[in-house]
Design an enzyme around this catalytic site. Structure first.
Site, PDB file in Angstrom:
ATOM      1  N   LYS A 154      -3.216  -8.931   0.164  1.00 49.50           N
ATOM      2  CA  LYS A 154      -1.748  -9.292   0.682  1.00 49.50           C
ATOM      3  C   LYS A 154      -1.746  -8.759   2.141  1.00 49.50           C
ATOM      4  CE  LYS A 154       2.031  -8.232   1.598  1.00 49.50           C
ATOM      5  NZ  LYS A 154       2.567  -8.754   2.875  1.00 49.50           N
ATOM      6  N   GLY A 207      -0.011   1.198   5.122  1.00 49.14           N
ATOM      7  CA  GLY A 207       1.171   0.892   6.046  1.00 49.14           C
ATOM      8  C   GLY A 207       2.100   1.998   6.012  1.00 49.14           C
ATOM      9  N   VAL A 211       7.101   2.748   2.527  1.00 49.59           N
ATOM     10  CA  VAL A 211       6.727   1.654   1.710  1.00 49.59           C
ATOM     11  C   VAL A 211       5.712   2.554   0.686  1.00 49.59           C
ATOM     12  CG1 VAL A 211       5.402  -0.472   1.358  1.00 49.59           C
ATOM     13  CG2 VAL A 211       7.303  -0.188   3.010  1.00 49.59           C
ATOM     14  N   GLU A 229      -3.248   4.587   2.740  1.00 49.96           N
ATOM     15  CA  GLU A 229      -3.394   5.208   3.894  1.00 49.96           C
ATOM     16  C   GLU A 229      -1.989   5.021   4.887  1.00 49.96           C
ATOM     17  OE1 GLU A 229      -5.984   6.378   5.033  1.00 49.96           O
ATOM     18  OE2 GLU A 229      -7.641   5.840   3.658  1.00 49.96           O
ATOM     19  N   CYS A 263      -2.173   4.386  13.695  1.00 49.80           N
ATOM     20  CA  CYS A 263      -1.776   5.405  12.723  1.00 49.80           C
ATOM     21  C   CYS A 263      -2.548   6.517  13.224  1.00 49.80           C
ATOM     22  CB  CYS A 263      -2.196   5.175  11.047  1.00 49.80           C
ATOM     23  SG  CYS A 263      -3.837   4.643  11.100  1.00 49.80           S
ATOM     24  N   GLU A 356       7.004   9.262  13.754  1.00 52.51           N
ATOM     25  CA  GLU A 356       5.900   8.362  14.150  1.00 52.51           C
ATOM     26  C   GLU A 356       6.507   7.129  14.893  1.00 52.51           C
ATOM     27  OE1 GLU A 356       3.874   5.733  11.211  1.00 52.51           O
ATOM     28  OE2 GLU A 356       2.273   6.238  12.310  1.00 52.51           O
TER      29      GLU A 356
HETATM   30  P1  NAP Z   1       4.527  -1.463   6.088  1.00 57.55           P
HETATM   31  O1  NAP Z   1       5.990  -2.100   6.733  1.00 57.55           O
HETATM   32  O2  NAP Z   1       4.721  -0.440   5.201  1.00 57.55           O
HETATM   33  O3  NAP Z   1       3.941  -2.659   5.647  1.00 57.55           O
HETATM   34  C1  NAP Z   1       2.475  -2.723   5.148  1.00 57.55           C
HETATM   35  C2  NAP Z   1       2.233  -3.564   4.081  1.00 57.55           C
HETATM   36  O4  NAP Z   1       3.030  -3.656   3.050  1.00 57.55           O
HETATM   37  C3  NAP Z   1       2.691  -5.206   4.619  1.00 57.55           C
HETATM   38  O5  NAP Z   1       1.735  -6.150   4.119  1.00 57.55           O
HETATM   39  C4  NAP Z   1       4.199  -5.724   3.881  1.00 57.55           C
HETATM   40  O6  NAP Z   1       4.322  -6.571   3.722  1.00 57.55           O
HETATM   41  C5  NAP Z   1       3.786  -4.612   2.739  1.00 57.55           C
HETATM   42  N1  NAP Z   1       5.171  -4.250   2.006  1.00 57.55           N
HETATM   43  C6  NAP Z   1       6.320  -4.135   2.576  1.00 57.55           C
HETATM   44  N2  NAP Z   1       7.088  -3.443   1.629  1.00 57.55           N
HETATM   45  C7  NAP Z   1       6.485  -3.808   0.538  1.00 57.55           C
HETATM   46  C8  NAP Z   1       6.931  -3.267  -0.857  1.00 57.55           C
HETATM   47  N3  NAP Z   1       8.051  -3.168  -1.358  1.00 57.55           N
HETATM   48  N4  NAP Z   1       6.046  -3.359  -2.030  1.00 57.55           N
HETATM   49  C9  NAP Z   1       4.572  -3.686  -1.610  1.00 57.55           C
HETATM   50  N5  NAP Z   1       4.408  -4.164  -0.386  1.00 57.55           N
HETATM   51  C10 NAP Z   1       5.169  -4.029   0.576  1.00 57.55           C
HETATM   52  O7  NAP Z   1       3.860  -1.127   7.544  1.00 57.55           O
HETATM   53  P2  NAP Z   1       3.799  -2.018   8.679  1.00 57.55           P
HETATM   54  O8  NAP Z   1       5.008  -1.863   9.264  1.00 57.55           O
HETATM   55  O9  NAP Z   1       2.850  -3.095   8.608  1.00 57.55           O
HETATM   56  O10 NAP Z   1       2.645  -1.012   9.535  1.00 57.55           O
HETATM   57  C11 NAP Z   1       2.946   0.102  10.188  1.00 57.55           C
HETATM   58  C12 NAP Z   1       2.692   1.513   9.364  1.00 57.55           C
HETATM   59  O11 NAP Z   1       1.425   1.438   8.891  1.00 57.55           O
HETATM   60  C13 NAP Z   1       2.742   2.614  10.283  1.00 57.55           C
HETATM   61  O12 NAP Z   1       3.612   3.662   9.707  1.00 57.55           O
HETATM   62  C14 NAP Z   1       1.455   3.376  10.292  1.00 57.55           C
HETATM   63  O13 NAP Z   1       1.032   4.560  10.691  1.00 57.55           O
HETATM   64  C15 NAP Z   1       0.745   2.611   9.081  1.00 57.55           C
HETATM   65  N6  NAP Z   1      -0.744   2.535   9.093  1.00 57.55           N
HETATM   66  C16 NAP Z   1      -1.497   3.440   8.453  1.00 57.55           C
HETATM   67  C17 NAP Z   1      -2.912   3.248   8.621  1.00 57.55           C
HETATM   68  C18 NAP Z   1      -3.723   4.257   7.968  1.00 57.55           C
HETATM   69  O14 NAP Z   1      -4.862   4.023   7.738  1.00 57.55           O
HETATM   70  N7  NAP Z   1      -3.164   5.478   7.724  1.00 57.55           N
HETATM   71  C19 NAP Z   1      -3.286   2.128   9.168  1.00 57.55           C
HETATM   72  C20 NAP Z   1      -2.573   1.388   9.741  1.00 57.55           C
HETATM   73  C21 NAP Z   1      -1.184   1.316   9.836  1.00 57.55           C
HETATM   74  P3  NAP Z   1       5.266  -7.649   4.853  1.00 57.55           P
HETATM   75  O15 NAP Z   1       4.864  -6.855   6.317  1.00 57.55           O
HETATM   76  O16 NAP Z   1       4.626  -8.912   5.048  1.00 57.55           O
HETATM   77  O17 NAP Z   1       6.597  -7.661   4.545  1.00 57.55           O
END
Ligand code: NAP
Ligand code: MG
Length: 455
Positions: A154, A207, A211, A229, A263, A356
């Protein structure tokens, strides 16, 4: 099924319309993956390897178009997008070597032979963010398939296009129907359903920490395997004995790469006080040289942010308390632009130094001793990455061992390699991706004892 308009962040225009899944479509994808699992796990390891290599070759064949699609959808410079697609190809090639090397062991016991096997888990739900869409998807898909699992991927709703391409390319390359399924829909609907689904054995998520915590809690109900991650607030430690020109030359890319939506971003630049002013002076021309603009222009080094919401959230950290020391420029007109910005000096207690930001904003924080540098570096709930710049080899290793983070580089800002483990300490996550260790998170260890008594 309703549709979803995918926006191009550099133009604010609709790039594509795709079908938007809900709970029913998510359940159907899990059912396909479940049905395909017995067949896929039974594919001979050598044949699974050949299929994964075919996916790599097919991706390589389409890499120019995939890079353009990723650059447009995620708003990243085309050169960066090409690098990411090359890494996707490398990731599939690397894990194509795994099916035939997932060896168990024999353990000396009395009365028989004891042996271990790495069994696949079943259906793995892979949930990915919008910042490195296909790269992060490949870090999960390739080891999951190599270990004999089937998957439901997804992607983030903002950036689903290259993941949909991956589904098509994998099928064309011969991956059997149902082995790799992509579901595009909201995280709160499709993502949540995957986490709660009784037929999903494991969730691999990249993400936000917020979440991630929700996913870990929901997965606990059925003891699903979870790897996470999550976010970061990584330090870049600059000691006075470092090659300051090199350190200053490299620091901007380490925090402004992918417009800071990384990240691993070294967003807290900790500088020894005696060279703080000199470091700022060296930093300025590097930052003002950053070319913010059209991702498809080869001269561009920084694109827009992913959305208007993301830009507003980044802007809220600036002009708060810490003075703006350096600020780049952005194009006029449509596009979610934000200039590279350095705040200095920043009080380590300020929100900008603790949370962050996930945008092109760096905090410069002075320190007076190695001890204080380590204390400040570790004074965060996160622990993903970090850099140490020093000319003293003993100090480099001393500090590297003292940092509470999963991925450290010395006199370098590199974080991610296909062959080495990547992941976080503390609230930056659980488990490791890439390298050989990722396979442990996509298989279950089974012990078998065979009695040799009798005869
Ligand atoms: P996010 O809001 O946590 O979303 C990540 C994914 O989870 C998306 O596909 C999102 O879907 C989905 N999601 C949202 N709510 C959910 C729920 N209740 N249950 C299951 N899935 C759910 O993160 P983002 O805004 O896309 O990305 C930014 C964050 O990712 C930052 O905090 C960053 O540090 C982190 N990140 C970490 C790494 C690492 O490897 N450590 C790498 C890249 C990014 P939708 O967006 O389609 O609604
Ligand atoms: Mg989000």
């Amino acid at each position: 099924m309703s549709t979803l308009a995918v926006i191009e962040p550099a133009t604010e225009r609709v790039l594509a319309e795709v079908a938007r899944a809900g709970v029913d479509e998510t359940d159907a994808a899990v059912a396909r993956a479940k049905a395909a699992f017995p067949g896929w796990r039974a594919v001979a390891p050598g044949d699974r390897a050949i299929l994964l290599r075919r996916v790599a070759t097919a991706l390589e064949h389409e890499s120019a178009a995939l890079a353009v699609l990723e650059a447009r959808n995620a708003g990243k410079p085309i050169g960066d997008a090409r690098g990411e697609i090359a890494m996707v190809v490398e990731t599939f090639n690397y894990y194509a070597g795994a099916p035939e090397r997932l060896t168990g062991e024999t353990i000396p016991v009395s009365g028989g032979v004891d042996m271990t096997f790495h069994e696949p888990l079943g259906v793995c739900a892979l949930i990915t963010p919008w910042n490195f869409p296909l790269a992060i998807a490949s870090w999960k898909v390739a080891p999951a398939l190599a270990a004999g699992n089937t998957v439901v991927l997804k992607p983030a709703e903002l950036t689903p296009l290259t993941s949909l391409e991956l589904e098509r390319i994998a099928l064309d390359a011969g991956i059997p129907e149902g082995v790799l399924n992509v579901v595009v829909g909201p995280g709160s609907v499709c993502g949540q359903r995957l986490v709660e689904h009784p037929d999903v054995a494991k969730v691999a998520f990249t993400g936000s920490t917020e979440v991630g915590a929700r996913i870990a809690a929901a997965a606990a109900a059925s003891i699903k395997r979870v790897t996470l991650e999550l976010g970061g607030k990584s330090p870049n430690l600059i000691f006075a004995d470092a090659d300051l020109e090199r350190a200053a030359g490299a620091a901007p890319a380490a925090v402004f790469g992918n417009a800071g939506q990384d990240c691993c971003a070294r967003s807290r630049i900790l500088v020894e006080r005696s060279v703080h002013e000199e470091f700022l002076r060296l930093l300025e021309p590097v930052i003002t040289a950053i070319r913010v603009g059209d991702p498809l222009d080869a001269e561009t080094t920084m694109g827009p942010l992913i959305s208007a919401e993301q830009r507003a959230s980044v802007a809220a950290f600036v002009g708060d308390r810490a003075p703006v020391a350096i600020r780049g420029s952005t194009p006029e007109g449509p596009g979610y632009w934000y200039p590279p910005t350095v705040l200095s000096p920043v009080d380590p207690a300020d929100r900008a130094a603790r949370e962050e930001i996930f945008g092109p904003v760096a905090c410069l924080i002075p320190f007076d001793s190695e001890h204080e540098a380590i204390r400040l570096a570790n004074d965060t709930v996160y622990g993903l990455s970090g850099s140490i710049w020093t000319g003293d080899g003993g100090r480099a290793l001393r500090v590297a061992r003292a940092l509470e983070a999963g991925v450290i580089s010395i006199n370098s800002n590199s974080s991610v390699r296909v062959t080495t483990p990547f992941g976080g300490f503390k609230q930056s996550g659980v488990g490791r991706e890439l390298g050989p260790h990722a396979l442990e998170h996509y298989s279950e260890l089974k012990n078998v004892f065979y009695s040799t008594e009798g005869g």
